[in-house]
Write a protein that holds these residues in place. Structure first.
Motif, PDB file in Angstrom:
ATOM      1  N   THR A 183      43.320  38.064  35.974  1.00 57.83           N
ATOM      2  CA  THR A 183      44.398  39.087  35.648  1.00 57.83           C
ATOM      3  C   THR A 183      45.208  38.788  34.360  1.00 57.83           C
ATOM      4  OG1 THR A 183      45.722  38.062  37.273  1.00 57.83           O
ATOM      5  CG2 THR A 183      44.469  39.891  38.133  1.00 57.83           C
TER       6      THR A 183
ATOM      7  N   ASP B 151      45.874  41.474  31.745  1.00 56.44           N
ATOM      8  CA  ASP B 151      47.141  42.017  31.233  1.00 56.44           C
ATOM      9  C   ASP B 151      47.369  41.780  29.772  1.00 56.44           C
ATOM     10  OD1 ASP B 151      47.442  42.765  33.667  1.00 56.44           O
ATOM     11  OD2 ASP B 151      48.659  41.045  34.590  1.00 56.44           O
TER      12      ASP B 151
ATOM     13  N   ARG C 227      45.457  44.394  27.925  1.00 58.83           N
ATOM     14  CA  ARG C 227      46.093  45.751  28.058  1.00 58.83           C
ATOM     15  C   ARG C 227      47.185  45.974  27.098  1.00 58.83           C
ATOM     16  NH1 ARG C 227      46.108  45.850  33.192  1.00 58.83           N
ATOM     17  NH2 ARG C 227      44.044  47.016  33.502  1.00 58.83           N
TER      18      ARG C 227
END
Length: 535
Positions: A486, A490, A493
């Motif tokens: 993750t 992240d 993103r």
């Protein structure tokens, strides 16, 4: 005189449709880097549906061909295929004893695909007497059973085949190739077996296709060529297994015949030719227009995706219209990446440790320079939050991956991996990182940020898509797990969000340069993943 290009003689029958026999041998020798010579032992009238007639020349004609070749040409390796008559076998045996080529690979053509025996008992016995002159023999499973005097269907597993091959190796003082094509399972495992067991092994995913005509001929010819070129047994077998897998994977696209079609011997060579092309890349040749607003990108749905995954749809979504445009422009490159041999090997857990070790070595070089590019990008940023992101956002993932590199390279020091683990930086790694360093050092902020975006986005997309194929026993589980992490998602993103905002604020001219930088980096990502398949 030693030639740089090995001179390889095939002694075999013909196939007028080009899938097997001497025609396949010549293509295979050429594909493996050799110069092919041929002596014909049978004129076979056949196509993809089967054999109609076979005409045999006088044994004196076979002998005359061999003498004409050896009187003029120094032979580095010999591949022997169809020898249907005792006088042929005796002629070839006498010629081999006289000239003693360094590499002799015999493909003992004894059993048809239908299971019918192609030689009578006397000819089979004569062929056995030829075997001690071989370096390697490459029987299929039915032929292995015949050579070992076992009933048809006795061998049902790789372990059983290896046990039989080991006994034959001891009996005839040669290496035996155990080919997994006639067995079952998700993988085809090819092994070279000596008196003491397995000498080398290589595997590839099993392909469901009718286009495997001439696979045995092709494998033995390519193996003879690679050995004559100086490869060790592991390197030669691995090269041949990869090449054969690629040739079978792309065979049906040839559309040759309506039966059991041939393999595509030249696919690897055409792929290399394309990779070496000096034609301008998409990043420079695409017509972008003024980019006062995001351009609409029409996808070619006919291209499809490499498998059931929708490669064209990102798992990490664009942050707005500008990054949607960038993603849409990069879809053709993404599809090419997903179909690369390296990515396919990761999906199927068939990637060789040599390839992965070489990749890890280059990725370690890449990360050192990539960190420099991010540092320059952070310094160029005029927004504090962006500086924090570029300076620290990817640092965790880079640190974790560098630890994986150190762990892998320190624990995989087998002799056959040393050259991969100690390999200097390659031209592709140098060129890619120079590209990133130049864009982040001398171009505007939006151009630099767009250039590093594929290092996040495409990399993360490939990693996330590969998680579908990951499992605890996967050879490269730790690496595949990292890019489903993750923290890295992240960071990706956030990078997309920053580029979206920068593109919205940029001038049309900067948008053009940023778009070309993004596409250029996408293509370098593809090249980086593909580089071990070109070694």
């Amino acid at each position: 005189m030693t030639a740089q290009v090995p001179r390889v003689l095939t002694i075999a029958g013909t196939d007028p449709t080009g899938g097997a026999g001497a025609q396949a041998d010549i293509k295979s020798i050429q594909a493996a880097g050799g110069f092919a010579l041929s002596a014909i032992t049978a004129l076979v009238s056949q196509n993809t549906h089967g054999v109609t007639t076979v005409d045999y020349p006088e044994f004196s004609t076979v002998r005359a061909q061999l003498e004409a070749i050896s009187d003029d040409v120094e032979i580095d390796a010999v591949k022997i295929g169809m020898l249907a008559r005792i006088d042929y076998i005796e002629t070839v045996r006498a010629w081999l004893k006289e000239h003693a080529p360094e590499v002799v690979v015999i493909d003992p053509v004894m059993v048809a695909t239908s299971g019918d025996r192609l030689l009578d008992k006397d000819a089979e016995d004569a062929l056995r007497e030829l075997l001690p002159l071989a370096t390697v023999i490459t029987p299929n499973i039915p032929e292995l059973e015949v050579l070992a005097s076992l009933p048809a269907g006795s061998i049902e597993s790789d372990d059983e085949a290896i046990e039989v091959a080991q006994k034959l190796s001891e009996e005839f003082d040669l290496l035996v190739t155990v080919k997994g094509g006639h067995l079952t399972g998700d993988k085809v495992i090819n092994s070279l077996v000596g008196p003491d067991g397995i000498v080398a092994t290589s595997s590839a995913p099993r392909i469901e296709t009718k286009s495997t005509h001439g696979t045995g001929c092709s494998m033995s010819s390519a193996l003879a060529t690679r050995l004559a070129a100086g490869d060790g047994y592991p390197e030669a077998l691995d090269w041949v297994t990869k090449w054969l897998h690629e040739s079978i994977s792309n065979a049906e696209a040839l559309h040759v015949g309506s039966g059991n079609g041939p393999i595509d011997h030249g696919h690897r060579a055409r792929r290399f030719e394309k990779a070496a092309s000096n034609q301008p890349w998409l990043s420079e040749s695409i017509e972008l227009g003024p980019l006062n607003e995001p351009m609409e990108v029409i996808q070619n749905d006919d291209e499809g995706d490499a498998d059931e995954l929708d490669v064209a749809t990102p798992w990490i979504e664009p942050a707005g219209p500008w990054t949607k445009m960038l993603w849409d422009l990069s879809v053709p490159v993404m599809r090419e990446m997903w179909a690369l041999p390296f990515i396919e090997g990761l999906r199927d857990d068939t990637l060789s440790q040599w390839d992965f070790t070489a990749y890890q070595r280059q990725d370690a070089f890449y990360l050192d320079r990539y960190a420099q590019a991010l540092t320059m990008l952070a310094a160029k940023s005029y927004r504090p939050a962006d500086r924090v992101h570029w300076g620290h956002g990817g640092a965790g993932a880079i640190e974790v991956e560098q630890a994986l590199h150190r762990d892998w390279l320190s624990t995989h020091r087998q002799q056959d991996l040393v050259d991969a683990a100690q390999m200097p930086i390659t031209p592709i790694t140098t060129s890619y990182t120079d590209f990133l360093l130049a864009r982040t050092a001398i171009e505007s902020y939006v151009v630099g940020a767009s250039a590093v975006l594929p290092c996040y986005w495409l990399y993360a997309e490939i990693g996330l898509k590969l998680t579908k194929f990951n499992h605890p026993d996967h050879t490269y589980n730790a690496w595949l797990t990292l890019y489903g992490d993750t923290d890295f998602v992240d960071a990706t993103r956030e990078s997309i969000r920053i580029v979206e905002e920068l593109m919205a604020e940029a001038s049309p001219a900067d948008r053009q340069r940023a778009t070309r930088a993004y596409l250029g980096a996408c293509i370098w990502e593809r090249e980086f993943f593909d580089q071990t398949s070109r070694m």
